[in-house]
Write a protein that holds these residues in place. Structure first.
Motif, PDB file in Angstrom:
ATOM      1  N   ILE A  29      -5.227   2.093   3.560  1.00 44.30           N
ATOM      2  CA  ILE A  29      -6.736   2.748   3.030  1.00 44.30           C
ATOM      3  C   ILE A  29      -7.572   1.690   2.542  1.00 44.30           C
ATOM      4  CG2 ILE A  29      -7.564   4.381   1.647  1.00 44.30           C
ATOM      5  CD1 ILE A  29      -4.966   5.903   1.673  1.00 44.30           C
ATOM      6  N   PRO A  30      -8.682   1.409   3.209  1.00 44.67           N
ATOM      7  CA  PRO A  30      -9.571   0.356   2.691  1.00 44.67           C
ATOM      8  C   PRO A  30      -9.967   0.440   1.370  1.00 44.67           C
ATOM      9  CG  PRO A  30     -10.186   1.011   4.955  1.00 44.67           C
ATOM     10  CD  PRO A  30      -9.006   2.112   4.416  1.00 44.67           C
ATOM     11  N   LEU A  31      -9.935  -0.634   0.462  1.00 49.56           N
ATOM     12  CA  LEU A  31     -10.436  -0.751  -0.933  1.00 49.56           C
ATOM     13  C   LEU A  31      -9.679  -0.119  -1.788  1.00 49.56           C
ATOM     14  CD1 LEU A  31     -12.304  -2.201  -2.546  1.00 49.56           C
ATOM     15  CD2 LEU A  31     -13.719  -0.476  -2.432  1.00 49.56           C
ATOM     16  N   ILE A  32      -9.421   1.311  -1.694  1.00 45.49           N
ATOM     17  CA  ILE A  32      -8.904   1.979  -2.681  1.00 45.49           C
ATOM     18  C   ILE A  32      -7.399   1.979  -2.652  1.00 45.49           C
ATOM     19  CG2 ILE A  32      -8.631   4.465  -1.134  1.00 45.49           C
ATOM     20  CD1 ILE A  32      -9.723   4.081  -5.033  1.00 45.49           C
ATOM     21  N   GLY A  33      -6.697   1.813  -1.403  1.00 44.13           N
ATOM     22  CA  GLY A  33      -5.373   1.646  -1.453  1.00 44.13           C
ATOM     23  C   GLY A  33      -4.751   0.522  -1.980  1.00 44.13           C
ATOM     24  N   GLY A  34      -5.377  -0.609  -1.892  1.00 43.94           N
ATOM     25  CA  GLY A  34      -5.096  -1.867  -2.735  1.00 43.94           C
ATOM     26  C   GLY A  34      -5.311  -1.943  -4.229  1.00 43.94           C
ATOM     27  N   LEU A  35      -6.368  -1.077  -4.719  1.00 40.73           N
ATOM     28  CA  LEU A  35      -6.550  -0.756  -6.262  1.00 40.73           C
ATOM     29  C   LEU A  35      -5.658  -0.076  -6.765  1.00 40.73           C
ATOM     30  CD1 LEU A  35     -10.479  -0.542  -5.964  1.00 40.73           C
ATOM     31  CD2 LEU A  35      -8.959  -2.683  -6.730  1.00 40.73           C
ATOM     32  N   ILE A  36      -5.075   0.934  -5.924  1.00 41.70           N
ATOM     33  CA  ILE A  36      -4.213   1.836  -6.426  1.00 41.70           C
ATOM     34  C   ILE A  36      -2.855   1.217  -6.740  1.00 41.70           C
ATOM     35  CG2 ILE A  36      -2.578   3.729  -5.883  1.00 41.70           C
ATOM     36  CD1 ILE A  36      -5.183   5.232  -4.452  1.00 41.70           C
ATOM     37  N   LEU A  37      -2.349   0.281  -5.430  1.00 39.37           N
ATOM     38  CA  LEU A  37      -1.059  -0.349  -5.871  1.00 39.37           C
ATOM     39  C   LEU A  37      -1.120  -1.475  -6.821  1.00 39.37           C
ATOM     40  CD1 LEU A  37      -0.202  -1.150  -2.022  1.00 39.37           C
ATOM     41  CD2 LEU A  37       0.971   0.033  -3.474  1.00 39.37           C
TER      42      LEU A  37
END
Length: 97
Positions: free
Chosen positions: A66-74
């Motif tokens: 998921i662009p942007l938000i996926g990496g931040l959640i991880l």
């Protein structure tokens, strides 16, 4: 940090050896691609282990797509402390025994 430094060095080496395409501006990054493939499995293993320490399934790694938000959640999940005691994925690796 180590991956960023190695990637930057390999990028310089790739540009020195292979150059860039004048028509597209795309760099032929042979060494960069080989390095990325070499660290892919350890990266996945460390991410899965960290998610298991926090009580989540390794399937949550797919949220990175998921662009942007996926990496931040991880990143948020990675910095959380491990669960106390054991969970369904095994014992806490840093628990005082």
């Amino acid at each position: 940090m180590f991956n960023i430094i190695v990637s930057a060095i390999l990028n310089v080496i790739d540009r020195a050896i292979f150059g860039t395409s004048m028509t597209t501006g795309v760099t032929n990054s042979v060494f960069g691609v080989l390095y990325s493939l070499a660290v892919l499995m350890p990266f996945i293993a460390v991410g899965a282990r960290r998610l298991h320490d926090t009580g989540r399934s390794a399937w949550w790694l797919l949220i990175a797509f998921i662009p942007l938000i996926g990496g931040l959640i991880l990143i948020y999940w990675y910095i959380q402390p491990s669960q106390d005691g054991s969970n369904e994925y095994g014992p806490n690796p840093i628990a005082d025994d």
